[in-house]
Scaffold this motif. Structure first.
Motif, PDB file in Angstrom:
ATOM      1  N   MET A 128       0.826  -1.197   0.000  1.00  0.00           N
ATOM      2  CA  MET A 128       0.000   0.000   0.000  1.00  0.00           C
ATOM      3  C   MET A 128       0.868   1.258   0.000  1.00  0.00           C
ATOM      4  SD  MET A 128      -2.970   1.139   2.726  1.00  0.00           S
ATOM      5  CE  MET A 128      -1.790   1.498   4.029  1.00  0.00           C
ATOM      6  N   ILE A 129       1.923   1.235   0.817  1.00  0.00           N
ATOM      7  CA  ILE A 129       2.828   2.393   0.878  1.00  0.00           C
ATOM      8  C   ILE A 129       3.502   2.612  -0.460  1.00  0.00           C
ATOM      9  CG2 ILE A 129       4.926   3.281   1.947  1.00  0.00           C
ATOM     10  CD1 ILE A 129       4.088   1.787   4.507  1.00  0.00           C
ATOM     11  N   ASN A 130       3.936   1.526  -1.094  1.00  0.00           N
ATOM     12  CA  ASN A 130       4.577   1.640  -2.406  1.00  0.00           C
ATOM     13  C   ASN A 130       3.595   2.150  -3.454  1.00  0.00           C
ATOM     14  OD1 ASN A 130       7.140   0.826  -1.617  1.00  0.00           O
ATOM     15  ND2 ASN A 130       6.681  -1.343  -1.903  1.00  0.00           N
ATOM     16  N   LYS A 131       2.349   1.697  -3.364  1.00  0.00           N
ATOM     17  CA  LYS A 131       1.341   2.128  -4.335  1.00  0.00           C
ATOM     18  C   LYS A 131       1.131   3.641  -4.270  1.00  0.00           C
ATOM     19  CE  LYS A 131      -3.031   1.865  -3.451  1.00  0.00           C
ATOM     20  NZ  LYS A 131      -4.399   1.382  -3.141  1.00  0.00           N
ATOM     21  N   TYR A 132       1.043   4.167  -3.054  1.00  0.00           N
ATOM     22  CA  TYR A 132       0.855   5.610  -2.914  1.00  0.00           C
ATOM     23  C   TYR A 132       2.110   6.383  -3.338  1.00  0.00           C
ATOM     24  CZ  TYR A 132      -3.652   5.022  -0.628  1.00  0.00           C
ATOM     25  OH  TYR A 132      -4.954   4.726  -0.367  1.00  0.00           O
ATOM     26  N   ALA A 133       3.268   5.793  -3.085  1.00  0.00           N
ATOM     27  CA  ALA A 133       4.507   6.448  -3.513  1.00  0.00           C
ATOM     28  C   ALA A 133       4.552   6.570  -5.032  1.00  0.00           C
ATOM     29  CB  ALA A 133       5.712   5.665  -3.002  1.00  0.00           C
ATOM     30  N   GLU A 134       4.070   5.535  -5.736  1.00  0.00           N
ATOM     31  CA  GLU A 134       4.027   5.569  -7.196  1.00  0.00           C
ATOM     32  C   GLU A 134       3.053   6.624  -7.708  1.00  0.00           C
ATOM     33  OE1 GLU A 134       3.017   1.600  -8.161  1.00  0.00           O
ATOM     34  OE2 GLU A 134       4.977   0.768  -7.602  1.00  0.00           O
ATOM     35  N   GLN A 135       2.059   6.984  -6.878  1.00  0.00           N
ATOM     36  CA  GLN A 135       1.081   8.018  -7.242  1.00  0.00           C
ATOM     37  C   GLN A 135       1.535   9.401  -6.781  1.00  0.00           C
ATOM     38  OE1 GLN A 135      -2.547   6.683  -5.404  1.00  0.00           O
ATOM     39  NE2 GLN A 135      -2.701   4.856  -6.698  1.00  0.00           N
ATOM     40  N   ASN A 136       2.831   9.509  -6.457  1.00  0.00           N
ATOM     41  CA  ASN A 136       3.419  10.768  -5.990  1.00  0.00           C
ATOM     42  C   ASN A 136       2.791  11.219  -4.672  1.00  0.00           C
ATOM     43  OD1 ASN A 136       5.385  12.757  -6.303  1.00  0.00           O
ATOM     44  ND2 ASN A 136       3.942  14.203  -7.226  1.00  0.00           N
ATOM     45  N   ARG A 137       2.410  10.245  -3.836  1.00  0.00           N
ATOM     46  CA  ARG A 137       1.888  10.539  -2.495  1.00  0.00           C
ATOM     47  C   ARG A 137       2.664   9.697  -1.478  1.00  0.00           C
ATOM     48  NH1 ARG A 137      -4.262   9.154  -2.695  1.00  0.00           N
ATOM     49  NH2 ARG A 137      -4.196  10.043  -0.594  1.00  0.00           N
ATOM     50  N   PRO A 138       3.976   9.929  -1.383  1.00  0.00           N
ATOM     51  CA  PRO A 138       4.800   9.066  -0.519  1.00  0.00           C
ATOM     52  C   PRO A 138       4.479   9.253   0.963  1.00  0.00           C
ATOM     53  CG  PRO A 138       6.048  10.967  -1.261  1.00  0.00           C
ATOM     54  CD  PRO A 138       4.748  11.011  -2.001  1.00  0.00           C
ATOM     55  N   GLY A 139       4.592   8.180   1.704  1.00  0.00           N
ATOM     56  CA  GLY A 139       4.387   8.256   3.149  1.00  0.00           C
ATOM     57  C   GLY A 139       5.578   8.921   3.812  1.00  0.00           C
ATOM     58  N   SER A 140       5.310   9.824   4.759  1.00  0.00           N
ATOM     59  CA  SER A 140       6.401  10.519   5.447  1.00  0.00           C
ATOM     60  C   SER A 140       6.609   9.985   6.858  1.00  0.00           C
ATOM     61  CB  SER A 140       6.103  12.024   5.517  1.00  0.00           C
ATOM     62  OG  SER A 140       4.877  12.248   6.181  1.00  0.00           O
ATOM     63  N   CYS A 141       5.620   9.287   7.412  1.00  0.00           N
ATOM     64  CA  CYS A 141       5.738   8.726   8.759  1.00  0.00           C
ATOM     65  C   CYS A 141       4.679   7.654   8.934  1.00  0.00           C
ATOM     66  CB  CYS A 141       5.551   9.820   9.816  1.00  0.00           C
ATOM     67  SG  CYS A 141       5.694   9.210  11.518  1.00  0.00           S
ATOM     68  N   LEU A 142       5.025   6.603   9.645  1.00  0.00           N
ATOM     69  CA  LEU A 142       4.069   5.531   9.919  1.00  0.00           C
ATOM     70  C   LEU A 142       3.816   5.481  11.423  1.00  0.00           C
ATOM     71  CD1 LEU A 142       3.971   2.025   8.325  1.00  0.00           C
ATOM     72  CD2 LEU A 142       3.677   2.270  10.784  1.00  0.00           C
ATOM     73  N   ILE A 143       2.540   5.556  11.804  1.00  0.00           N
ATOM     74  CA  ILE A 143       2.168   5.500  13.224  1.00  0.00           C
ATOM     75  C   ILE A 143       1.450   4.187  13.480  1.00  0.00           C
ATOM     76  CG2 ILE A 143       0.861   6.619  15.072  1.00  0.00           C
ATOM     77  CD1 ILE A 143       1.041   9.225  13.458  1.00  0.00           C
ATOM     78  N   ASN A 144       1.932   3.434  14.446  1.00  0.00           N
ATOM     79  CA  ASN A 144       1.272   2.172  14.794  1.00  0.00           C
ATOM     80  C   ASN A 144       1.066   2.113  16.299  1.00  0.00           C
ATOM     81  OD1 ASN A 144       4.227   1.831  14.869  1.00  0.00           O
ATOM     82  ND2 ASN A 144       3.747  -0.204  15.628  1.00  0.00           N
ATOM     83  N   TYR A 145       0.459   1.022  16.767  1.00  0.00           N
ATOM     84  CA  TYR A 145       0.271   0.893  18.204  1.00  0.00           C
ATOM     85  C   TYR A 145       0.810  -0.450  18.673  1.00  0.00           C
ATOM     86  CZ  TYR A 145      -4.033  -2.022  18.287  1.00  0.00           C
ATOM     87  OH  TYR A 145      -4.955  -3.042  18.204  1.00  0.00           O
ATOM     88  N   PRO A 146       0.876  -0.707  19.983  1.00  0.00           N
ATOM     89  CA  PRO A 146       1.720  -1.793  20.487  1.00  0.00           C
ATOM     90  C   PRO A 146       1.422  -3.186  19.949  1.00  0.00           C
ATOM     91  CG  PRO A 146       1.112  -0.345  22.291  1.00  0.00           C
ATOM     92  CD  PRO A 146       0.325   0.107  21.101  1.00  0.00           C
ATOM     93  N   PHE A 147       0.195  -3.439  19.476  1.00  0.00           N
ATOM     94  CA  PHE A 147      -0.144  -4.799  19.067  1.00  0.00           C
ATOM     95  C   PHE A 147       0.252  -5.115  17.633  1.00  0.00           C
ATOM     96  CE2 PHE A 147      -3.280  -3.486  22.314  1.00  0.00           C
ATOM     97  CZ  PHE A 147      -2.825  -4.305  23.332  1.00  0.00           C
TER      98      PHE A 147
END
Length: 241
Positions: A1-20
């Motif tokens: 998913m991250i790669n797909k958005y990067a190809e659409q010129n919408r790269p991820g700048s930060c990933l937020i997750n939670y402990p699980f």
């Protein structure tokens, strides 16, 4: 998913997750994206996991399940007061493993991130029709699944007291092995306009509404923070973690 958005010129700048879902940080690292963890439990729980993970103090074990826990600068925790995922009787040992796997990647942040789990039902007009401090708000969050008899008990208690209520009863996706809850026969007819049941609520708007008097909550982190920041008393029904 991250790669797909990067190809659409919408790269991820930060990933937020939670402990699980600590593996999400591995994904971020492999893609060269910074990651941060949103810690969704109290500081006391964090300290318990830290001392458990590093073996700094004794915790309940299979051989000694009733040992009390002594953490620095905290009251003694009885054996049944430690975070439930750390107790040998926990029905979810995999969640303990998931949390402990993320010990080395936690970053503390006070940034605010808001989103709704699903589309919220509109309940403002109904709340507007009720007197100030007259409505009990009931919600058990995203993951807690009550037993049918607990749902029955809550319903009968609401009928017996006659208090106005807003009750969130979220539907469960098929395939999870959980049956849909049912309400006692004739419940909705007896309640009439004195109660309202929704699939999901705009919780912050509900808790800041003047008609709401208190919050029956499973005490999840989001709900606890919402109630504290809105100044709404909690009737605590802690259910997991």
């Amino acid at each position: 998913m991250i790669n797909k958005y990067a190809e659409q010129n919408r790269p991820g700048s930060c990933l937020i997750n939670y402990p699980f879902i600590a593996w999400a940080s591995d994904v971020a690292e492999s893609l060269g994206i910074p990651s941060a963890m949103l810690w969704v439990q109290s500081c006391a729980c964090f300290a318990a996991y830290y001392h458990y993970n590093h073996g700094l103090v004794p915790f309940p074990s299979e051989s000694d399940p009733k040992i009390d826990v002594r953490l620095p600068a905290m009251p003694v925790l009885m054996h049944d007061e430690v975070p439930s995922f750390l107790h040998p009787s926990s029905p979810s040992p995999s969640l303990r493993t998931a949390i402990l796997d993320c010990r080395s990647i936690v970053q503390v942040s006070n940034d605010t991130v808001r989103c709704d789990f699903m589309k919220a039902d509109d309940c403002r007009e109904w709340l507007d029709s009720k007197p100030a401090s007259s409505v009990i708000y009931i919600s058990f969050g995203t993951y807690v699944y009550l037993k049918q008899e607990q749902v029955d008990d809550i319903a009968h208690a609401l009928l017996a007291t006659g208090v106005a209520f807003l009750w969130v009863m979220r539907p469960w996706r098929q395939g999870l092995g959980r049956e849909l809850h049912s309400l006692p026969q004739g419940f909705l007819e007896k309640v009439g306009d004195n109660g309202k049941i929704v699939r999901w609520s705009p919780q912050e708007k509900v808790l800041t509404h003047p008609s709401v008097s208190c919050f029956v909550s499973h005490c999840g982190w989001n709900s606890t923070m919402d109630a504290l920041s809105c100044g709404v008393p909690i009737i605590a029904f802690p259910s997991m973690g």
